[in-house]
Every structure is written in structure tokens, then in C-alpha cells.
Design an enzyme around this catalytic site. Structure first.
Site, PDB file in Angstrom:
ATOM      1  N   GLY A   1       0.831  -1.202   0.000  1.00  0.00           N
ATOM      2  CA  GLY A   1       0.000   0.000   0.000  1.00  0.00           C
ATOM      3  C   GLY A   1       0.855   1.236   0.000  1.00  0.00           C
TER       4      GLY A   1
ATOM      5  N   GLY B   1       0.842   5.940   0.770  1.00  0.00           N
ATOM      6  CA  GLY B   1       0.194   7.115   1.330  1.00  0.00           C
ATOM      7  C   GLY B   1      -0.127   7.024   2.802  1.00  0.00           C
ATOM      8  CB  SER B   2       0.509   7.168   5.793  1.00  0.00           C
ATOM      9  OG  SER B   2       1.876   7.495   5.787  1.00  0.00           O
TER      10      SER B   2
ATOM     11  N   GLY C   1      -3.933   3.054   6.198  1.00  0.00           N
ATOM     12  CA  GLY C   1      -4.006   1.869   7.040  1.00  0.00           C
ATOM     13  C   GLY C   1      -2.879   1.741   8.043  1.00  0.00           C
TER      14      GLY C   1
ATOM     15  NE  ARG D   1       5.665   6.008  -4.009  1.00  0.00           N
ATOM     16  CZ  ARG D   1       5.632   6.921  -3.041  1.00  0.00           C
ATOM     17  NH1 ARG D   1       6.065   8.154  -3.279  1.00  0.00           N
ATOM     18  NH2 ARG D   1       5.184   6.625  -1.836  1.00  0.00           N
TER      19      ARG D   1
END
Length: 411
Positions: A158, A160-161, A163, A283
């Protein structure tokens, strides 16, 4: 002769338009492939080419790229990881398929799996937190007890932090494990949770191109249990020795993961034992960091990335030494945004580089505990840390917003 095109897989609310403009300056025609192009306002606002396609479907992407290649000379392919880091691996596979410059797909795919990444780093002797992989609530509790509370729970795959949460006791642990495994979290693969030691200390981020550490910034989170950025500063206030240690560990991480091509960013916590690797991302970092690096050092990583993607020669020389910082506006409650203003006054403060609002009045606010809680930011730059901080605080003082609580808004 066909016009040269740059294919962008998905978009990005912060750096998507910057990529588009940089591509155009380089004489390229940017074309975005997205599952939902309407989610990126800058595409319609600037009449930019976009094609709707299932970006989870590699065959469908290959077909669209081939179709574009019938009209244009496809000079390169890149893309953006938002909610799903797997876009990075998809882009790498597309580059490999069309024989275009790009990273090794296998290395990127391993890096996007946080558990596999941890295993490779630990095997290479890189300093990482204690960690365990869990597939159910029982495994989560056993791992947390073994590591010792408090712990971090996060999806193994995952971005974007999303969860990610600090669990300080068994009640919080059970609550968040239930959230992740009980259907409230969206999984793109089999549910796997990384249970991780809570490493404390100042947070730093190394921004890398190829094997070269270009810049190291400092970051601050808001209050736990979530990890929502409040502020980013470039360069980080490090001694030469601290900078060297972070750079050395960064290079060793790249070697362990087989990431020797293109942009990466690595997050560290500085502890009593020195830098501990929190995460390696294959990235360029999102948000305002690329702009901060350009303001601080004069290096335009977005333009240089596009040049790399299209096979052109890079220029990563630092042109000046300033201090740049961004402070985020973060929603403090759920509800309806009544107003948000003061941007004109803030922008008039000397040294302010940019003011950006993500939302408009009447928007519904439902905090998620991740980057989606941002409602804007203020960015400043000057020759020194003290001056930049003073400018930032003065500009930030002009920004006003109010949210009317609404108990019916879900998390």
C-alpha cells in the site's frame, strides 16, 4: 516525423501537472492513462490528453501504449503511485515490454511488498525495525506481544500511509486489526499485515536518483496514532557526519533491493543507534518535496526524471543552497468546510513560494488518518533555516478555515 510522446500511467494531485509541464518544456506530448481521468482536475483544466483504461490490467495498458505508438513516437513511460504502489511495478513492466528506459520490474515489485523489502534489507544487514507478518488477528496479537507494545500496524502492500497506525495497547491493536481485516480497508491482494517495532526519533527522507543521494529532508508528523505529515524542510539540519551516515545506509539499501535506476526515496528515523530504515519507495516522493528540493538546491528532479525516462542526459548539479519548507493544513475534525481563505495575504509575504488548497468551501471532510486529511499547504524558502521558519509561520498565520462538525459523516 511522429511527435514524441510521454505516457503517464495515472496522475497525481501534487506533481502530476508538474510532470506535464516539464514534459512540454522538453518538447514531449504528455498522454495520461487512467482508470478515472476525471479525478485529476488539471487534465481537464489544461485540455490535456487522457485515455480511460483499467490501469490494474497490464494487457489493457500494453494495448493502449501500442495504439498510441501508431500515432506518436513513444519516448518514455512513467507514472504515479497514489493509493497503490503497484503502479510502480506496472510502469517498470511496460518499460521492459516496449524496450524503453526503466527500472528492473522484479526489484520494484519486491520493494513494493513491505515484508519482502524488510527481509531483503535485514538479510543485507541494513538497520530496520523488528517486524513480523500476520494474516489474521491472532497472528497480529502474537507478533505484537513478541515485538513488544507499542507497535505499528500497516498493510504489507500500500501507499500514502493508508491503514498505518500506532497501537499502544492491546485494545488499540484489536481495534485496528479489526479495521484492516474486517472489510473496512480495501485490499488489492490477500490481506497481509506488517507488525512493526515503533522506532522513535527525528524523521528524515533521502531523495535519490540512480545511486546518488540528491537531498535529505526533515519531516514532522502530527499527533499519534496516525502518521500525517505536518511539515517538511529541505535540507535537513544534519551534521556532515549524520548526512554521510544516512547517505551510506541509503546506498546499501539500494544495493540490497537491486534498485540502481531512477528516483527513490527512503524514510529514516534517527535513533541512538543511528539511522533506522522505515521504508524504501521506488519512486520520486509525492507532495511538495520535489518543489522544495528545487527551491533549496536548484535541482529539478521531475525534469531530470523525464530526461532519464526518455534516454536523455541528466544534470543533477546543485545550483544554490537555500532552505525551503512546507507546512500542511490538516483537518482537525469531520464535518463540512465552511470557509478557507487568507491565501492572498499569505502569498504576499516575501519568501512564500506557493499556497495550495486541496478543498473548497462546502466540501465534506471525513478524516482517514493519512495524506487524504491534507486540506492544503504553505511553501516558503530563504537563505537560512531561521528565516524560512519565520516566513512560514507569518504566512501560515493568515490562513483561516472552519469546519462545522457533522456526526453523520463516516470515517
Amino acid at each position: 516525423m511522429p511527435r514524441r510522446a510521454l505516457i503517464l500511467v495515472e496522475g497525481h494531485r501534487d506533481i502530476g501537472l508538474l510532470y506535464v509541464k516539464a514534459a512540454q518544456r522538453l518538447g514531449l506530448h504528455p498522454i495520461t492513462l487512467s482508470a478515472d481521468p476525471t479525478q485529476y482536475d488539471y487534465l481537464a483544466a489544461n485540455s490535456l490528453g487522457a485515455i480511460r483504461v483499467d490501469t490494474d490490467n497490464l494487457d489493457a495498458l500494453m494495448y493502449e501504449c501500442s495504439r498510441i505508438g501508431a500515432t506518436y513516437d513513444v519516448a518514455g513511460i512513467t507514472g504515479f503511485a497514489g493509493l497503490d504502489e503497484s503502479v510502480c511495478a506496472t510502469v517498470a513492466k511496460l518499460c521492459r515490454h516496449f524496450d524503453l528506459p526503466g527500472p528492473d520490474p522484479t526489484s520494484v515489485e519486491r520493494c513494493c511488498n513491505k515484508f519482502a523489502q524488510r527481509q531483503l534489507l535485514a538479510k543485507a544487514g541494513a538497520p530496520v525495525p523488528a517486524y513480523r507478518l500476520a494474516a489474521n488477528a491472532t497472528d497480529v496479537e502474537s507478533a505484537a506481544v513478541e515485538i513488544g507494545l507499542p507497535v505499528i500496524l500497516k498493510p504489507a502492500v500500500g501507499g500514502g500511509s493508508i491503514g498505518v497506525r500506532l497501537c499502544r495497547d492491546l485494545d488499540e491493536l484489536t481495534e485496528h486489526a479489526t479495521h484492516l481485516l474486517g472489510g473496512r480497508h480495501t485490499w488489492r491482494s490477500s490481506p497481509r499485515i506488517l507488525v512493526e517495532e515503533f522506532v522513535q526519533g527525528p524523521l528524515y527522507g533521502a531523495n535519490i536518483m540512480g545511486n546518488e543521494v540528491i537531498a535529505i529532508g526533515a519531516a514532522e508528523f502530527g499527533s499519534p496514532p496516525h502518521f500525517v505529515f505536518r511539515k517538511i524542510t529541505h535540507p535537513a539540519p544534519l551534521t556532515d557526519k549524520e548526512h554521510e551516515r544516512i547517505a551510506d545506509v541509503s546506498v546499501s539499501c539500494l544495493r540490497a533491493l537491486g534498485l540502481d535506476w531512477g528516483p527513490k526515496n527512503i524514510e529514516f528515523r534517527w535513533t541512538k543507534r543511528g539511522p533506522v530504515v522505515i521504508e524504501v519507495n521506488p519512486r520520486l516522493t509525492g507532495g511538495p518535496s520535489p518543489q522544495l528540493i528545487q527551491l533549496a538546491h536548484g535541482v529539478d528532479l521531475i525534469t531530470e526524471h523525464i530526461k532519464l525516462v526518455t534516454g536523455d542526459e541528466l544534470d543533477l548539479r546543485k545550483r544554490h543552497s537555500h532552505v525551503a519548507a512546507a507546512q500542511f493544513l490538516v483537518a482537525d475534525r469531520d464535518g463540512t468546510l465552511n470557509c478557507i481563505d487568507g491565501d492572498a495575504q499569505a502569498a504576499a509575504v516575501p519568501g512564500v513560494a506557493e499556497i495550495k488548497f486541496y478543498v473548497e468551501p462546502s466540501a465534506r471532510i471525513a478524516r482517514k488518518g493519512d495524506y487524504r486529511d491534507f486540506i492544503g499547504y504553505v511553501m516558503t524558502a530563504s537563505p537560512s533555516h531561521a528565516e524560512t521558519e519565520a516566513i512560514l509561520q507569518r504566512a501560515f498565520s493568515f490562513i483561516r478555515w472552519s469546519i462545522t462538525p457533522c456526526s453523520t459523516l463516516g470515517k
